[in-house]
Every structure is written in C-alpha cells, then in structure tokens.
Design an enzyme around this catalytic site. Sequence first.
Site, short mmCIF file in Angstrom:
data_model
loop_
_atom_site.label_atom_id
_atom_site.label_comp_id
_atom_site.label_asym_id
_atom_site.label_seq_id
_atom_site.Cartn_x
_atom_site.Cartn_y
_atom_site.Cartn_z
N THR A 145 -4.06 1.87 -10.53
CA THR A 145 -4.89 0.74 -10.92
C THR A 145 -6.27 0.86 -10.29
O THR A 145 -6.40 1.29 -9.13
CB THR A 145 -4.26 -0.60 -10.51
OG1 THR A 145 -5.21 -1.66 -10.68
CG2 THR A 145 -3.80 -0.60 -9.07
N SER A 180 -4.59 -7.43 -3.16
CA SER A 180 -3.32 -8.16 -3.19
C SER A 180 -2.21 -7.26 -2.69
O SER A 180 -2.38 -6.04 -2.55
CB SER A 180 -2.99 -8.62 -4.62
OG SER A 180 -2.56 -7.51 -5.41
N TYR A 182 0.38 -6.51 -4.36
CA TYR A 182 0.69 -5.61 -5.47
C TYR A 182 -0.21 -4.38 -5.41
O TYR A 182 0.25 -3.24 -5.49
CB TYR A 182 0.51 -6.33 -6.81
CG TYR A 182 0.23 -5.39 -7.96
CD1 TYR A 182 1.21 -4.52 -8.42
CD2 TYR A 182 -1.03 -5.35 -8.56
CE1 TYR A 182 0.94 -3.64 -9.46
CE2 TYR A 182 -1.30 -4.48 -9.60
CZ TYR A 182 -0.31 -3.62 -10.04
OH TYR A 182 -0.56 -2.75 -11.06
N HIS A 183 -1.51 -4.60 -5.30
CA HIS A 183 -2.44 -3.47 -5.26
C HIS A 183 -2.19 -2.60 -4.03
O HIS A 183 -2.36 -1.38 -4.07
CB HIS A 183 -3.88 -3.98 -5.30
CG HIS A 183 -4.28 -4.59 -6.60
ND1 HIS A 183 -4.30 -5.95 -6.82
CD2 HIS A 183 -4.65 -4.02 -7.78
CE1 HIS A 183 -4.67 -6.20 -8.06
NE2 HIS A 183 -4.89 -5.04 -8.67
N LYS A 186 0.37 -0.07 -4.80
CA LYS A 186 -0.18 1.05 -5.54
C LYS A 186 -0.89 2.04 -4.62
O LYS A 186 -0.86 3.25 -4.84
CB LYS A 186 -1.15 0.54 -6.61
CG LYS A 186 -0.50 -0.25 -7.73
CD LYS A 186 0.31 0.66 -8.64
CE LYS A 186 0.60 0.01 -9.97
NZ LYS A 186 1.33 0.89 -10.89
#
Length: 383
Positions: A145, A180, A182-183, A186
Amino acid sequence: MNRILILGGDGYLGWPTAMHFSRRGHAVGVIDDFTRRRCHLERGTDSLTPIAPLHERVQAWEQVSGERIAFWVFDLCDYGRLRATIEAFAPDTIIHYGEIPSAPYSMIDRDHAVRTQIPNVLGTLNLLWAMREVAPDAHLVKLGTMGEYGTPNIDIEEGYLEIEHNGRRDRLPFPKLPPSFYHLSKVHDSHNIHFACRTWGLRATDLNQGVVYGIHTDETQLDDRLLTRFDYDELFGTALNRFCVEAVIGHPITVYGKGHQTRGFLNIRDTLQCVELATRHPAAAGEMRVFNQFTEVFTVLQLAEEVHRAAAHLGYAAEIRHVDNPRVEAEEHYYNPTHTGLLELGLQPRLLSEELIETMLHTIERFKDRVRLHGIAPATRWR
C-alpha cells in the site's frame, strides 16, 4: 500457461483477479477464509453489491466461461495446510491479497489492532517459509500500500532511496511513516519479504497500491453471480465509493476535515493490468522489486467535487459537507510519489472521468436498497 495461486481470492480484488487469469487460460487456485465477510457481520455492514458464496461463484464462473477455478478454505496462519496446498498446486506465481485491508478497522481498539496484525503479519511470514521449503522458484506478487510511506516532506521513490551519509552511499528501503496499525502490518510484511529475498533467494514484487475504486471488470459484467464486492462503509469503504453511494441516496457527500489530504488512486481494471504485468515480468531470484501502483493523484475534496458534478448531471441533488476528521493525519502536506515502473512495463491507465463515475452511479442506483446508513458515519476515532 502459468499456475497462479491467489490468496484472498474471495475478496474485492482477489475474485476479479482469479477470473481475469482463468479467462486467459492459466490454471488458477484461490485460498480464503472469509475474514472480510465476518468483519462485516461483526459490524452490521455489507457489500452494496450482492456477492454469492465462493463455491457458487466458482460454479457460476465454470458455467459462464467453461473454465475451472480450484479453491481451498482455510486461514493462512494454518501453516500445515498452507504448505501442503502450495506443494500440491505447485504455483509459478503467488498473488497475495489475503489480509485485513482496513486502517479504520485496525484502529477501533486494542483487540482490532491485534486482530489485524496477527493474520496479516503471521500469514505472510508463513507464506515466505512455505515458499522457501516447497516453492523456492515461485514469484510472489504481494499487494502492499502507498500508505506505508505516509506523507513525508520529500519525493516518494519506488521502494528504495539512494542515500549519501558521511561520504558513503547506499541504496536502502525508503523510510516508512505508516498512519495506522493496518499500514504498520504492511510495513512489517515488506521488511519480512525483503529479508526472505536477500537471505533465501526468493523473488517478489511488492505492489504499493493507491486507493482502488470501481465496481466492474470485463469478467464481473458477464453475470451478476460474478459480481465483486463494493464497500462504502466507514471501515472498509474508500472515499470515492462512499461519495458515490451518498450522492445516489441523497446523503451529503461527507469530506473528512478540509479535504486537502492527497493520495494516489487507480481503477480496479488497472489493478488487474498491474498484477498481470508484474506476473508476466517476474522479479529476479533474490530481488524484492517495488512498484508504486497508482495512476492519478487527487485530494479528497477534488474527488468529492468530481462526484458532485457527475451526480448533478444525472439529476441527483448531492451536496458536499465537511465533517470532523476522525483520523490523525496531515491535511496540508507535500505529496509527490514516483510511479514509473509499471508504466515502463506497459501499463495503459484508465483515468477517472465523469463518464466512469456515472457508470458507478448507475450501478449503485440498481442496488441502493441494500445501503445500510448506520455504517457510513465516521465512528472510529484515531485518538
């Protein structure tokens, strides 16, 4: 013909990718454990488009196309099953979408942060070990991402940065400022993949993707049973998708804060193009190649204005309304990311247009009775 294994093959991108490669004569298998569907059940939300169960999708695809897609249902954290499946299927390419893809979901509370990072990070780590043991020559195409980079006050390169420090030079991974949990997951993935490539000689392409929009691909339009999901809620929906749904149902187009947040965007059809290009031109053994995968840059407010214009043309009385930004993010910032790698491989971008937005609005009109209003307002706060 290649053997292509798609992790997260029931998802928004995974299912269209499976059909895309199957239609072109490749042997395709998909793995999913339906985490995305369970997340929506937990929150009382759902895809705007009705999506069939995976086994019905596979049956419908065979009826429509004459092609078969193999599928397995299990969690990537189940290392034994993952290793055995990869060994039996013997993929040439592994396309990895199989992660929880929501920054807001990861920021709900501690439990959701853990629920995001465990399957994302450990699932990818399991995959790398399985590749090392039973598929060392397979090419991993991993969906990353653009959010990994954050919004630094320098130009964003494609994965790496040439650095001179105290008279010495090196090419190192680009610094990451993820916004975040989530990031962050990644970023952990990228580090683990980079380590596995330089240590074990695996080959991988990390596609740092911008925000994807759109409902249809060539294959999803063949039959309603083949539709992919379309999320518009505050947790899994993207800004453009949400704006289009709000315009159709007469809800204000809700822009977070001033709307000057700037990001890269691309159409779902271009995602398929990018993944196919990466598959046709694999990374070398020992290489983790990084492409920044987007075609255009917009501010959030620019997107809202594009939707407002297209909606007005179709007779929808939409208004733009600014609401408090629930996220911790810079609303005024520099943003200049490089994205030449995929263009050099032959990407032909399908740019956002009023006509394309109108096509989305027409499809949303078909399914507007499925909209769940309670899921639209931004209830998840970063602080």
